[in-house]
Write a protein that holds these residues in place. Structure first.
Motif, PDB file in Angstrom:
ATOM      1  N   ASP A 203      14.191   4.943  34.195  1.00 14.23           N
ATOM      2  CA  ASP A 203      14.940   6.192  34.098  1.00 14.23           C
ATOM      3  C   ASP A 203      14.310   7.199  35.056  1.00 14.23           C
ATOM      4  OD1 ASP A 203      16.133   8.573  33.453  1.00 14.23           O
ATOM      5  OD2 ASP A 203      15.726   8.445  31.300  1.00 14.23           O
ATOM      6  N   PHE A 204      15.053   7.590  36.090  1.00 13.07           N
ATOM      7  CA  PHE A 204      14.455   8.482  37.088  1.00 13.07           C
ATOM      8  C   PHE A 204      14.141   9.858  36.510  1.00 13.07           C
ATOM      9  CE2 PHE A 204      18.931   9.718  37.723  1.00 13.07           C
ATOM     10  CZ  PHE A 204      18.837  11.091  37.905  1.00 13.07           C
ATOM     11  N   THR A 205      14.760  10.206  35.394  1.00 10.43           N
ATOM     12  CA  THR A 205      14.482  11.521  34.802  1.00 10.43           C
ATOM     13  C   THR A 205      13.254  11.502  33.901  1.00 10.43           C
ATOM     14  OG1 THR A 205      15.839  11.211  32.806  1.00 10.43           O
ATOM     15  CG2 THR A 205      16.958  11.995  34.795  1.00 10.43           C
ATOM     16  N   ALA A 206      12.668  10.312  33.672  1.00  8.86           N
ATOM     17  CA  ALA A 206      11.545  10.212  32.739  1.00  8.86           C
ATOM     18  C   ALA A 206      10.272   9.697  33.399  1.00  8.86           C
ATOM     19  CB  ALA A 206      11.928   9.286  31.581  1.00  8.86           C
ATOM     20  N   GLY A 207      10.255   9.601  34.712  1.00 12.41           N
ATOM     21  CA  GLY A 207       9.107   9.001  35.378  1.00 12.41           C
ATOM     22  C   GLY A 207       8.007   9.949  35.771  1.00 12.41           C
ATOM     23  N   GLY A 208       8.234  11.239  35.612  1.00 10.41           N
ATOM     24  CA  GLY A 208       7.192  12.202  35.956  1.00 10.41           C
ATOM     25  C   GLY A 208       7.185  12.629  37.407  1.00 10.41           C
ATOM     26  N   VAL A 213      14.975  17.965  46.216  1.00 13.59           N
ATOM     27  CA  VAL A 213      16.433  17.867  46.161  1.00 13.59           C
ATOM     28  C   VAL A 213      16.809  16.654  45.327  1.00 13.59           C
ATOM     29  CG1 VAL A 213      18.577  17.577  47.483  1.00 13.59           C
ATOM     30  CG2 VAL A 213      16.666  18.874  48.469  1.00 13.59           C
ATOM     31  N   VAL A 214      17.775  16.830  44.440  1.00 11.25           N
ATOM     32  CA  VAL A 214      18.428  15.708  43.764  1.00 11.25           C
ATOM     33  C   VAL A 214      19.894  15.754  44.154  1.00 11.25           C
ATOM     34  CG1 VAL A 214      19.152  14.709  41.563  1.00 11.25           C
ATOM     35  CG2 VAL A 214      16.820  15.583  41.832  1.00 11.25           C
ATOM     36  N   LEU A 223      22.954  18.006  33.305  1.00  9.40           N
ATOM     37  CA  LEU A 223      22.372  18.975  34.239  1.00  9.40           C
ATOM     38  C   LEU A 223      20.899  19.212  33.915  1.00  9.40           C
ATOM     39  CD1 LEU A 223      25.175  21.683  34.481  1.00  9.40           C
ATOM     40  CD2 LEU A 223      24.589  19.942  36.169  1.00  9.40           C
ATOM     41  N   GLY A 224      20.597  19.301  32.617  1.00 13.14           N
ATOM     42  CA  GLY A 224      19.216  19.554  32.217  1.00 13.14           C
ATOM     43  C   GLY A 224      18.280  18.440  32.639  1.00 13.14           C
ATOM     44  N   GLU A 225      18.723  17.182  32.497  1.00 15.34           N
ATOM     45  CA  GLU A 225      17.882  16.054  32.894  1.00 15.34           C
ATOM     46  C   GLU A 225      17.626  16.067  34.395  1.00 15.34           C
ATOM     47  OE1 GLU A 225      18.917  12.506  29.741  1.00 15.34           O
ATOM     48  OE2 GLU A 225      20.460  13.064  31.199  1.00 15.34           O
ATOM     49  N   CYS A 226      18.679  16.335  35.170  1.00 17.24           N
ATOM     50  CA  CYS A 226      18.523  16.333  36.631  1.00 17.24           C
ATOM     51  C   CYS A 226      17.680  17.506  37.106  1.00 17.24           C
ATOM     52  CB  CYS A 226      19.892  16.366  37.308  1.00 17.24           C
ATOM     53  SG  CYS A 226      20.839  14.830  37.137  1.00 17.24           S
ATOM     54  N   ARG A 227      17.896  18.675  36.536  1.00 16.77           N
ATOM     55  CA  ARG A 227      17.101  19.839  36.935  1.00 16.77           C
ATOM     56  C   ARG A 227      15.644  19.677  36.519  1.00 16.77           C
ATOM     57  NH1 ARG A 227      19.344  25.173  34.850  1.00 16.77           N
ATOM     58  NH2 ARG A 227      17.838  26.024  36.341  1.00 16.77           N
ATOM     59  N   GLY A 228      15.422  18.875  35.477  1.00 16.66           N
ATOM     60  CA  GLY A 228      14.072  18.683  34.994  1.00 16.66           C
ATOM     61  C   GLY A 228      13.163  17.932  35.943  1.00 16.66           C
ATOM     62  N   VAL A 229      13.733  17.225  36.925  1.00 11.94           N
ATOM     63  CA  VAL A 229      12.891  16.492  37.882  1.00 11.94           C
ATOM     64  C   VAL A 229      12.768  17.240  39.211  1.00 11.94           C
ATOM     65  CG1 VAL A 229      13.440  14.273  36.837  1.00 11.94           C
ATOM     66  CG2 VAL A 229      14.814  15.076  38.766  1.00 11.94           C
ATOM     67  N   LEU A 230      13.224  18.490  39.241  1.00 13.02           N
ATOM     68  CA  LEU A 230      13.127  19.286  40.460  1.00 13.02           C
ATOM     69  C   LEU A 230      11.812  20.047  40.522  1.00 13.02           C
ATOM     70  CD1 LEU A 230      16.693  20.901  40.686  1.00 13.02           C
ATOM     71  CD2 LEU A 230      15.753  19.147  42.217  1.00 13.02           C
ATOM     72  N   ASN A 231      11.272  20.173  41.710  1.00  8.30           N
ATOM     73  CA  ASN A 231      10.164  21.093  41.939  1.00  8.30           C
ATOM     74  C   ASN A 231      10.669  22.526  41.812  1.00  8.30           C
ATOM     75  OD1 ASN A 231       8.041  19.273  42.565  1.00  8.30           O
ATOM     76  ND2 ASN A 231       8.909  18.943  44.604  1.00  8.30           N
ATOM     77  N   PRO A 232       9.791  23.485  41.518  1.00  3.53           N
ATOM     78  CA  PRO A 232      10.210  24.884  41.556  1.00  3.53           C
ATOM     79  C   PRO A 232      10.825  25.208  42.920  1.00  3.53           C
ATOM     80  CG  PRO A 232       8.048  24.688  40.566  1.00  3.53           C
ATOM     81  CD  PRO A 232       8.381  23.333  41.108  1.00  3.53           C
ATOM     82  N   GLY A 233      11.969  25.880  42.887  1.00  2.18           N
ATOM     83  CA  GLY A 233      12.682  26.175  44.114  1.00  2.18           C
ATOM     84  C   GLY A 233      13.558  25.037  44.587  1.00  2.18           C
TER      85      GLY A 233
END
Length: 328
Positions: A203-208, A213-214, A223-233
């Protein structure tokens, strides 16, 4: 002429290979003798009239435009009196837009939706480029600002848009992580992916891992899962719905609507809903890249025009890799 005709909404079985009048050419229209046409998720959505809200644009009870298909490549047969850029015999390619009509022996296309096909690019390659290539370029270069030092994850990397996006992000110097099934891992690696995540095993959203960019071309995560793997900015780019299974009022448009709301509220991790429209200047850029060998259409399979319904049936499984093309 022969064409793929649709008179009602439904599955691919509603499509017929029939005789229809050759399109008339006037004004700025160009009559193209089609040699190849490519499939997009757009096609099966129109065939099914799904999601239901899309019928406001396609036609409430049946499609307004009876001949399917957007992306095409072929030879100019005739031009309208206002056409200045093309003449009979020119080899062209482009996106017919919402008017469609590409799954046919002849198609009438507005002059500004066509570009010159490079002589060293096949008709099949050229037909595969317009909608998918433009979407990938807008997402990766213009919105995602891919470049050295940027980490980009592409969800749906082995699909029509994804195979272009992987190549473009890599060419621009970004570190590319491709999400696809294991059977397509070799394909995306060959196109330049630095890392591959097999979604059937991880799961790409759970790998740390975190990304700048996603690019979500699937629409199968929140949306929350995808935004959760973004760096700030970082930026989440939505251009999905390719594997939407159908049967709802809004379908993938629901995610788009939520994305628009989130884009107004987001602060350090923005959400962008990718919007594209046929653009001749972008077609010229993409054609140059394909001609130079820096961008390669990943054509998975071709069908004859008469078998277009089978091609769409394959596309809507959501497991097609690369681009699917029909030849005329």
């Amino acid at each position: 002429m022969k064409a793929i005709v649709q008179n009602r909404y439904g599955g691919p079985d509603v499509l017929s290979y029939d005789d229809v009048p050759r399109p008339a050419v006037d004004g700025d229209r160009v009559l193209v003798r089609v040699r190849a046409a490519a499939l997009n998720a757009w096609d099966w959505h129109v065939v099914r009239g799904d999601p239901a809200v899309s019928r406001l644009a396609f036609g409430l009870t049946r499609p307004r435009n009876r001949v399917r298909g957007r992306d095409l490549a072929g030879v100019v047969e005739e031009v309208g009196p206002a056409v200045t850029r093309f003449r009979p015999g020119d080899e062209v390619f482009g996106d017919a837009g919402a008017a469609e009509g590409a799954f046919a022996e002849y198609a009438a296309v507005a002059e500004n939706l066509l570009a010159v096909k490079p002589p060293d690019v096949t008709f099949e390659q050229a037909a595969a480029v317009p909608l998918a290539g433009l979407t990938a370029l807008r997402g990766v270069r213009d919105v995602g600002r891919a470049g050295p030092g940027r980490r980009i994850l592409i969800n749906g990397a082995s699909g029509g848009v994804g195979t272009f996006a992987v190549q473009l992000a890599g060419r621009l110097g970004a570190e590319v992580t491709a999400v696809c099934s294991g059977r397509n891992a070799d394909l995306v690696r060959s196109l330049g992916a630095d890392h591959v995540i097999d979604y059937t095993r991880a799961d790409f959203t759970a790998g740390g891992q975190r990304y700048d960019v996603v690019l979500d071309l699937v629409g199968n995560r929140s949306l929350g899962e995808c935004r959760g793997v973004l760096n700030p900015g970082g930026t989440l780019i939505l251009s999905g719905g390719g594997v939407y299974e159908g049967g709802s009022l809004l379908g993938p448009m629901g995610l788009v609507i939520r994305g628009r709301v989130a884009s107004r509220l987001a602060r350090d991790r923005r959400v962008v809903v990718l919007e594209t429209a046929p653009d001749r200047a972008v077609l010229d850029v993409l054609a140059g890249m394909v001609s130079a060998g820096t961008l390669t259409p990943a054509i998975a399979r071709t069908w004859p025009l008469a078998a277009t319904a089978d091609a769409i049936r394959h596309l809507e499984t959501g497991h097609a890799s690369g681009k699917l093309v029909v030849t005329v």
